[in-house]
Design a protein around this motif. Structure first.
Motif, PDB file in Angstrom:
ATOM      1  N   SER A 118       0.833  -1.208   0.000  1.00 26.00           N
ATOM      2  CA  SER A 118       0.000   0.000   0.000  1.00 26.00           C
ATOM      3  C   SER A 118       0.862   1.251   0.000  1.00 26.00           C
ATOM      4  CB  SER A 118      -0.926  -0.003   1.222  1.00 26.00           C
ATOM      5  OG  SER A 118      -1.786  -1.128   1.206  1.00 26.00           O
ATOM      6  N   VAL A 119       1.954   1.230   0.769  1.00 28.84           N
ATOM      7  CA  VAL A 119       2.868   2.370   0.802  1.00 28.84           C
ATOM      8  C   VAL A 119       3.551   2.537  -0.553  1.00 28.84           C
ATOM      9  CG1 VAL A 119       4.966   3.292   1.852  1.00 28.84           C
ATOM     10  CG2 VAL A 119       3.217   2.216   3.288  1.00 28.84           C
ATOM     11  N   GLY A 178      -3.553   5.283   1.984  1.00 29.14           N
ATOM     12  CA  GLY A 178      -3.021   5.415   3.332  1.00 29.14           C
ATOM     13  C   GLY A 178      -3.954   4.822   4.374  1.00 29.14           C
ATOM     14  N   SER A 236       2.810   6.044  -2.729  1.00 33.29           N
ATOM     15  CA  SER A 236       3.953   6.938  -2.961  1.00 33.29           C
ATOM     16  C   SER A 236       4.384   6.959  -4.423  1.00 33.29           C
ATOM     17  CB  SER A 236       5.133   6.523  -2.087  1.00 33.29           C
ATOM     18  OG  SER A 236       5.558   5.198  -2.408  1.00 33.29           O
ATOM     19  N   ARG A 254      -4.291   9.058  -2.806  1.00 34.78           N
ATOM     20  CA  ARG A 254      -3.206   8.614  -1.930  1.00 34.78           C
ATOM     21  C   ARG A 254      -3.699   8.470  -0.491  1.00 34.78           C
ATOM     22  NH1 ARG A 254       1.384   9.120  -5.159  1.00 34.78           N
ATOM     23  NH2 ARG A 254       1.130  10.623  -6.858  1.00 34.78           N
ATOM     24  N   ALA A 304      -3.724   1.117   4.227  1.00 32.13           N
ATOM     25  CA  ALA A 304      -2.512   0.629   4.893  1.00 32.13           C
ATOM     26  C   ALA A 304      -2.699   0.594   6.405  1.00 32.13           C
ATOM     27  CB  ALA A 304      -1.325   1.529   4.533  1.00 32.13           C
TER      28      ALA A 304
END
Length: 494
Positions: free
Chosen positions: A101-102, A180, A106, A176, A183
Motif C-alpha cells: 500500500s505504501v 493510506g 507513494s 493517496r 494501509a
C-alpha cells in the motif's frame, strides 16, 4: 536459558485467541481493504491516469494483474499452508500488504503503482485462504450462521462501497489518502492477529511444492487477464488478445482435469463434482461475472449519457450495500435449513431482474432507476455467490475447506474479471450511449436466465432433494455436511 512453562503457555496462546469478535475483525481487515479497491478504481481512472502519467492500457493492465494476483494468491496459499504455519503466513501477508500500500500511494508513475496494487491483490488472495477457514471451522454451531453472514458482507458488502469511495476521489479527492487509510487498516489487522491468531502446525510438513497445480494456476490467471487488458488498445480480432485468453483458459481446463484425477490433489475437485457443489460453483461464477459487468456498464453509461459526476454515480449505486445486507441476514437464517440452494438460485434471478430494470435506463430517469437496480444487484451478489461458496465448502470435510475456497475463488474471479471487461469493450465499440449499452445488458440478461435454467436443470437431473446440512458432523470432522447425488444421476439410472 529455557522459558518457564507459564511463559511458554502465554506465548503459545494470545490473549484474544478464543474471541469470536476478534476472529471476525481479523477476517474483515484481511479481505476488505483490497476488495473495496476492486470497484473503486473504475471511477478513479481519470485522476489516476493524470497523476501517474499512464495510458489507459497501462492502468488497465495494472488493475487486471492485481485481480490475477488475488485469484492466484488463493491457490498459492492452499499450497503454502501445507508446509508453513498459517500464523506465519498471515503476518507476512499483512505486513506485505502494508508495504504494498505504501509502494502504491507513494508512486509517481504507473510502474511503481502497478507493482503496489498487484502485490495487494496477491497478499489478499493468500489471506483469504489463511484467515477465513479458521473462522468458518470454529467448533461452535451457533456461530456458523453468523460467520456465513460475515463472509457475505466481507466479500461483497465492502465491494459495494467501492463506487462511492471511487466517486469521491474521482471528483477531486486524494487517492493517496485512500491507500493510506487502507494501509492503516491492514496494520490494524496485523495487530489483531498478534492478539488473537494462535500458533499452529502446518497441515502436511513434509509436503513438497505442487508443480502440477501452482505453475498452471499462475498461467490461468496472468495470461487471460493480460489478454483482456490488451483490449484497451486493440480489437477482439487481435492475436495479442485471443492467444493469451484461449491458452490461459485451456490451461485452466487441464488444471481442473488434473486435479480431478490426481491421487492427492491440492484442490480436491472429485469430492465436489456432484450436483449441489457444481450447481453452487456455477451459480457463483455466473452471478459474480454478471454483477461485475452490470455495475461497470452502469457507471460508464451514467458518466457518458446524463454526464453525472463520479460522486453522484457512486452515490446512486450505494443501495447495493442494502441488498447485500438483506441477503446476508437471510443466509444467516437459512444456512442450517434445506433452503440454501434456493437462496443461491434467487441471487441469480435477482441479477436477471436488475438487468430488466437497467434495460429501461435513460439519461432522464437514471436517478430513479439506478438505485432500484443497484438494490437488486447487491442482493443478487450476496445471495448468489456466498451460498454457492458454502454449498461447495460444506460438501467436503472441514479440513479441506481452505482448498475448496481457493478453487472456487479462482473460478469465480476468472469469470468475474474476464467477462466484465470483454462485455464493456463490446458496449463501448457499439457506443455506450447508443445501441451498445442496451445490447450488452440484453446479453447479460440472457446469460443470467440461461444460468438459472442450468442450475434448475442440474438439480432436476441430479435428483437433488433439498435437505438440511449435517453441520454437527461437519464441524466434528466426520465428513461433508451435504450428501449430494452425482451429476445427472437420474439419467445414469435410466
Amino acid at each position: 536459558m529455557r522459558s518457564s512453562p507459564s511463559v511458554s503457555r502465554v506465548l503459545a496462546r494470545p490473549p484474544l485467541a478464543g474471541s469470536y469478535a476478534a476472529a471476525v475483525a481479523l477476517v474483515l481487515l484481511a479481505l476488505c481493504p483490497f476488495l473495496v479497491l476492486t470497484t473503486a478504481t473504475s471511477l478513479m481512472r481519470p485522476v489516476l491516469l493524470r497523476d501517474l502519467h499512464a495510458t489507459p492500457f497501462e492502468l488497465q493492465l495494472a488493475i487486471g494483474l492485481s485481480n490475477a494476483g488475488y485469484a492466484f494468491g488463493a491457490v498459492a496459499a492452499a499450497d503454502l499452508i501445507q508446509r508453513v504455519p498459517r500464523r506465519h503466513v498471515y503476518f507476512v501477508c499483512e505486513a506485505g500488504f502494508v508495504v504494498a500500500s505504501v509502494v502504491a500511494l507513494s508512486a509517481r508513475g504507473i510502474g511503481q503503482f502497478g507493482t503496489g496494487i498487484v502485490l495487494q491483490g496477491l497478499f489478499t488472495g493468500l489471506l483469504l485462504v489463511v484467515a477465513l477457514p479458521p473462522l468458518v471451522t470454529r467448533r461452535n454451531l451457533r456461530e456458523l450462521p453468523t460467520t456465513a453472514a460475515v463472509v457475505s458482507i466481507g466479500l461483497f458488502g465492502m465491494v459495494t462501497l467501492g463506487p462511492l469511495l471511487g466517486g469521491l476521489i474521482g471528483d477531486g479527492g486524494d487517492w493517496r489518502l485512500l491507500f493510506g487509510v487502507i494501509a492503516v487498516l491492514a496494520a490494524a489487522g496485523f495487530a489483531i492477529g498478534l492478539l488473537s491468531f494462535s500458533p499452529n502446525e502446518p497441515l502436511a510438513p513434509g509436503a513438497g511444492f505442487d508443480w502440477l497445480a501452482i505453475p498452471p494456476a499462475l498461467a490461468v490467471t496472468v495470461l487471460p487477464f493480460f489478454g483482456v487488458s490488451w483490449l484497451t488498445r486493440s480489437t477482439f480480432g487481435s492475436l495479442v488478445f485471443l492467444l493469451p485468453v484461449v491458452v490461459g483458459l485451456l490451461i485452466g481446463v487441464v488444471l481442473i482435469v488434473a486435479q480431478y484425477r490426481a491421487r492427492d490433489p491440492l484442490m480436491p475437485v472429485r469430492p465436489i463434482s456432484n450436483t449441489l457443489p457444481v450447481a453452487g460453483i456455477a451459480g457463483a461464477m455466473i452471478t459474480g461475472a454478471t454483477f461485475t459487468t452490470l455495475v461497470e456498464l452502469t457507471e460508464v453509461f451514467l458518466l457518458a449519457a446524463p454526464r453525472y459526476s463520479p460522486v453522484k454515480v457512486g452515490a446512486l449505486l450505494t443501495t447495493q450495500l442494502l441488498g447485500v445486507l438483506v441477503a446476508a441476514l437471510i443466509f444467516r437464517r437459512l444456512l442450517p435449513t434445506r433452503w440454501t440452494p434456493v437462496l443461491a438460485l434467487s441471487g441469480l434471478l435477482s441479477i436477471a431482474a436488475a438487468s430488466v430494470v437497467l434495460l429501461t435506463l435513460s439519461a432522464s430517469n437514471a436517478a430513479a432507476v439506478v438505485p432500484v437496480a443497484a438494490l437488486l444487484l447487491g442482493y443478487g451478489a450476496g445471495a448468489g455467490v456466498t451460498p454457492g461458496l458454502f454449498l461447495a465448502g460444506l460438501s467436503v470435510p472441514a479440513a479441506a475447506i481452505g482448498s475448496i475456497f481457493a478453487l472456487v475463488e479462482l473460478l469465480r474471479s476468472e469469470a468475474a474479471f474476464l467477462v466484465g471487461p470483454v462485455l464493456l469493450h463490446f458496449a463501448q465499440d457499439r457506443g455506450v450511449t447508443d445501441s451498445g449499452y442496451r445490447a450488452t445488458v440484453a446479453i447479460v440478461l440472457a446469460i443470467t436466465l440461461l444460468g438459472a435454467l442450468l442450475l434448475v436443470g442440474l438439480y432436476l437431473l441430479g435428483g437433488a432433494r433439498p435437505h438440511r446440512p449435517d453441520l454437527d458432523a461437519w464441524l466434528g470432522g466426520q465428513g461433508g455436511a451435504y450428501h449430494s447425488p452425482p451429476l445427472a444421476a437420474r439419467l445414469r439410472k435410466g
